[in-house]
Motif scaffolding. Sequence first.
Motif, PDB file in Angstrom:
ATOM      1  N   HIS A  98       0.809  -1.219   0.000  1.00  0.00           N
ATOM      2  CA  HIS A  98       0.000   0.000   0.000  1.00  0.00           C
ATOM      3  C   HIS A  98       0.845   1.275   0.000  1.00  0.00           C
ATOM      4  O   HIS A  98       0.315   2.363  -0.232  1.00  0.00           O
ATOM      5  CB  HIS A  98      -0.935  -0.003   1.209  1.00  0.00           C
ATOM      6  CG  HIS A  98      -2.030  -1.025   1.105  1.00  0.00           C
ATOM      7  ND1 HIS A  98      -3.130  -0.873   0.299  1.00  0.00           N
ATOM      8  CD2 HIS A  98      -2.175  -2.231   1.701  1.00  0.00           C
ATOM      9  CE1 HIS A  98      -3.916  -1.934   0.393  1.00  0.00           C
ATOM     10  NE2 HIS A  98      -3.354  -2.773   1.243  1.00  0.00           N
ATOM     11  N   ALA A 153      -7.540   0.597  -5.484  1.00  0.00           N
ATOM     12  CA  ALA A 153      -8.772   0.638  -6.273  1.00  0.00           C
ATOM     13  C   ALA A 153      -9.027   2.025  -6.846  1.00  0.00           C
ATOM     14  O   ALA A 153      -9.636   2.166  -7.913  1.00  0.00           O
ATOM     15  CB  ALA A 153      -9.947   0.201  -5.404  1.00  0.00           C
ATOM     16  N   GLU A 154      -8.543   3.061  -6.148  1.00  0.00           N
ATOM     17  CA  GLU A 154      -8.858   4.417  -6.572  1.00  0.00           C
ATOM     18  C   GLU A 154      -7.983   4.905  -7.720  1.00  0.00           C
ATOM     19  O   GLU A 154      -8.356   5.839  -8.446  1.00  0.00           O
ATOM     20  CB  GLU A 154      -8.719   5.377  -5.375  1.00  0.00           C
ATOM     21  CG  GLU A 154      -7.292   5.710  -4.949  1.00  0.00           C
ATOM     22  CD  GLU A 154      -6.582   4.586  -4.216  1.00  0.00           C
ATOM     23  OE1 GLU A 154      -5.353   4.688  -4.011  1.00  0.00           O
ATOM     24  OE2 GLU A 154      -7.254   3.594  -3.862  1.00  0.00           O
ATOM     25  N   ASP A 155      -6.802   4.304  -7.923  1.00  0.00           N
ATOM     26  CA  ASP A 155      -5.923   4.817  -8.971  1.00  0.00           C
ATOM     27  C   ASP A 155      -5.375   3.728  -9.895  1.00  0.00           C
ATOM     28  O   ASP A 155      -4.526   4.001 -10.731  1.00  0.00           O
ATOM     29  CB  ASP A 155      -4.761   5.623  -8.370  1.00  0.00           C
ATOM     30  CG  ASP A 155      -3.981   4.850  -7.309  1.00  0.00           C
ATOM     31  OD1 ASP A 155      -4.218   3.639  -7.165  1.00  0.00           O
ATOM     32  OD2 ASP A 155      -3.132   5.472  -6.641  1.00  0.00           O
ATOM     33  N   ASP A 188      -6.636  -3.826  -2.574  1.00  0.00           N
ATOM     34  CA  ASP A 188      -8.069  -3.538  -2.435  1.00  0.00           C
ATOM     35  C   ASP A 188      -8.951  -4.490  -3.239  1.00  0.00           C
ATOM     36  O   ASP A 188     -10.171  -4.306  -3.284  1.00  0.00           O
ATOM     37  CB  ASP A 188      -8.408  -2.086  -2.842  1.00  0.00           C
ATOM     38  CG  ASP A 188      -7.631  -1.060  -2.038  1.00  0.00           C
ATOM     39  OD1 ASP A 188      -7.398  -1.315  -0.839  1.00  0.00           O
ATOM     40  OD2 ASP A 188      -7.229  -0.030  -2.610  1.00  0.00           O
ATOM     41  N   GLU A 230     -14.167  -6.290 -10.943  1.00  0.00           N
ATOM     42  CA  GLU A 230     -13.113  -5.551 -10.247  1.00  0.00           C
ATOM     43  C   GLU A 230     -11.876  -5.415 -11.133  1.00  0.00           C
ATOM     44  O   GLU A 230     -11.245  -4.346 -11.183  1.00  0.00           O
ATOM     45  CB  GLU A 230     -12.749  -6.254  -8.936  1.00  0.00           C
ATOM     46  CG  GLU A 230     -13.818  -6.156  -7.864  1.00  0.00           C
ATOM     47  CD  GLU A 230     -13.335  -6.667  -6.520  1.00  0.00           C
ATOM     48  OE1 GLU A 230     -12.150  -7.067  -6.411  1.00  0.00           O
ATOM     49  OE2 GLU A 230     -14.137  -6.676  -5.569  1.00  0.00           O
ATOM     50  N   ARG A 265     -10.310  -1.643 -12.923  1.00  0.00           N
ATOM     51  CA  ARG A 265      -8.970  -1.109 -12.694  1.00  0.00           C
ATOM     52  C   ARG A 265      -8.151  -1.068 -13.976  1.00  0.00           C
ATOM     53  O   ARG A 265      -6.942  -0.825 -13.931  1.00  0.00           O
ATOM     54  CB  ARG A 265      -8.268  -1.960 -11.658  1.00  0.00           C
ATOM     55  CG  ARG A 265      -8.988  -1.980 -10.323  1.00  0.00           C
ATOM     56  CD  ARG A 265      -8.378  -3.005  -9.403  1.00  0.00           C
ATOM     57  NE  ARG A 265      -7.015  -2.684  -9.068  1.00  0.00           N
ATOM     58  CZ  ARG A 265      -6.543  -2.591  -7.826  1.00  0.00           C
ATOM     59  NH1 ARG A 265      -7.341  -2.817  -6.807  1.00  0.00           N
ATOM     60  NH2 ARG A 265      -5.301  -2.293  -7.597  1.00  0.00           N
ATOM     61  N   PRO A 272     -17.437   1.329 -13.136  1.00  0.00           N
ATOM     62  CA  PRO A 272     -17.205   1.641 -11.718  1.00  0.00           C
ATOM     63  C   PRO A 272     -16.758   0.396 -10.954  1.00  0.00           C
ATOM     64  O   PRO A 272     -17.117  -0.736 -11.286  1.00  0.00           O
ATOM     65  CB  PRO A 272     -18.583   2.116 -11.236  1.00  0.00           C
ATOM     66  CG  PRO A 272     -19.337   2.452 -12.471  1.00  0.00           C
ATOM     67  CD  PRO A 272     -18.812   1.567 -13.552  1.00  0.00           C
ATOM     68  N   PHE A 273     -15.946   0.617  -9.917  1.00  0.00           N
ATOM     69  CA  PHE A 273     -15.511  -0.503  -9.079  1.00  0.00           C
ATOM     70  C   PHE A 273     -16.733  -1.070  -8.368  1.00  0.00           C
ATOM     71  O   PHE A 273     -17.466  -0.336  -7.701  1.00  0.00           O
ATOM     72  CB  PHE A 273     -14.485  -0.023  -8.053  1.00  0.00           C
ATOM     73  CG  PHE A 273     -13.694  -1.137  -7.439  1.00  0.00           C
ATOM     74  CD1 PHE A 273     -12.612  -1.690  -8.109  1.00  0.00           C
ATOM     75  CD2 PHE A 273     -14.019  -1.643  -6.193  1.00  0.00           C
ATOM     76  CE1 PHE A 273     -11.871  -2.708  -7.549  1.00  0.00           C
ATOM     77  CE2 PHE A 273     -13.289  -2.669  -5.625  1.00  0.00           C
ATOM     78  CZ  PHE A 273     -12.207  -3.211  -6.305  1.00  0.00           C
TER      79      PHE A 273
END
Length: 722
Positions: free
Chosen positions: A61, A67-69, A105, A134, A138, A356-357
């Motif tokens: 991390h 998950a956001e980037d 994530d 998922e 990404r 969207p995730f």
Amino acid sequence: MTLREKIGQLNQRMYGWNAYRRTPDGGFQLTEALYAETDRFEGLGALYGLQRADAWSGVDHTNGPGAEDGAALAELVQRHVVERSRLGIPALFVEEVPHGHMALDGTVLPVNLAVGATWDPQLYECAAATAAAELRARGGHVALVSALDIARDPRWGRTEECFGEDPYLAACFTEAVVRGMQGEPGEYFAADKAPVVLKHFAGQAATIGGRNSAESELGLRELHEIHLPAARAGVRAGAAAVMAAYNEVDGMPCAGNRALLTELLRDRWGFEGLVMADGLAVDRLARITGDKVSAGALALNAGVDLSLWDEGFTHLEEAVERGLVAEDALDTAVARVLRLKFRLGLFDRQGPTPPPFPAGGREVSTRVARGAVTLLHNDGGVLPVPAAVFRIAVLGPQSATTAHQSGDYTAPQRPGTGTSVLDGLRRLAPPGVDIRHAPGCALTGDDLSGIPEAVAAAAASDLAVLVLGGSSARTPDTEFDANGAARSAVSHMTCGEGADLAGLRLGRAQYALLDAVTATGTPTAVVVVQGRPHAVPEAADRAGALLTAWYPGPWGGEAIAEVLLGHTDPTGRLSVSVPRSADRLPVYYNHKETEYGGYVDGSAEPLYGFGHGLSYTSFTYGPPRLDGDTVRVDVTNTGQRYGRTVAQLYIRRLRTPVWPRALELRGFRAVGLAPGETRTVVFSRPATDAGTTVEARVAESARAALTAVPTQSFTAPDETPL
């Protein structure tokens, strides 16, 4: 396309985590290594593991995409690849999805051995769909999915990646993962669906001694009856790709085996998809050919389209010049790679907006974990936890941790992710129940210093829940081979790729803890969290109840607690037989029907057989009835509470041209019944070879079907090739 550009499309040389670096402002920058790789062939055919995170890659991390980037990183890399390509050809982003997307994530699902224990392909189809969504959210494209290996020797460290020991059951789950991840068959993949690479093709679990990548001694009948049905089912379901395995078949490694990859897979089965080599498998062929140039030629001519980290495919231009490879064979492989890119819409939308995730990953993972919990024995009504129990001691090295509930190929989890058995019991137990905890010992080793505390807690309680098991968790100090397999197991590691065992015992201190806790006289329920069926006959002998949850994923502790407390009925059934010890192997149920006697010094039978699993109620089965093209059986709940059983249809061949197996699974149906309820379960008449006479048996397990079930015989018509 130039010859150089074509060859570039067949190479997947780079480790994806070497393509980027985090910048001080939290963004990403591309590396010189990526520039060099894309310049080498004026583009990039495929990139492996751009979002992979684990101890081998060193991604966590602090330095990897979440998950956001993740989608932004994928877009950055793809834009660079397209700009470097004269023809604007995008790259395939290939990711590991063995039990959920192996990325920060990503939702971690229970391992395949747990999935197989659910006997619920529809549930797994839903889980696979979540994993695909998922991955695509990404910016990933292609999912590498373990599905084809059959667990015949539990000493093999990768047993956790198998759906079980039976080819029919594995075929059902392979179809489910293809349907779930790829969606309805069609020319193009939906934005939330991902093409699947089924691995490993074929017979990788058949290596001798349970040793990873060892030689195999596979006859053609064993190969076709046991190790190919899952692959055949996946191809029929429309799988986009398969991965050629490391092992050899009749002396020829799969990556160079034309009889397997072309004559069988393409010519006989009609497979039109992609064949990918396993990591560095092409270069291993140099042991046969003498050099990596001819190794690459052998693999391409055999039917491999896309390499993985190998050097051999980078020399295909020389192979063409030397006459080792015809350029039209090269063109055929390139066309398959490009077609997959077209089917993903990468040429139409070179920067497609990812979906969207998806939400709901935790719920799906918990549902699968709940379905996998298998009750192996329950003497004297120890479970579900009686209302009179007010003090519960939660003990054992697996009782309060989530780190060892997930299998190999698991990305680092954020702090606080998951639920241990202790957490689950504290949250779900009735008010006023006193729950105390002591680990007692570690997973491995013989340190007994914590046992007195655990014994004191058990002696002062009405019930002891003892959670034992193993671990596949890698840590930064693990030594890895070039293909990511563990070279040497770290102290707690007892399973996973590279962690093969000579024996099947847990850590020595765990048996001492089991002896000490059960000696207190407190009723004890043992839960084993594991990636292979470990040999724990002591628990069968001394504990009041025994359950296995396999590796149930981060939220498996909640699912286990629900079963212990009776909030849900245990519905898992064994997809692999549990041996008494490693020296009794093999113990799979569908062995050849020879004189399967015992040993002078012990029984050859498994401790618990394939298909076994108890409920909190009881069931009876009537005799099977042949009715036209169906087999029917009446199932009755003879207990006091609702329960779910899995009716299993087996055949036994009576007249056959070759030596038959004792039993063969040919169907299964789950049925939930209220107390006293009877329902007729209907199976399609099982297919078999034309002219073969068989018995149909329906029971709760293979052992029950073999020993005490009425049968119904029928003969397949000679004129009907079933």
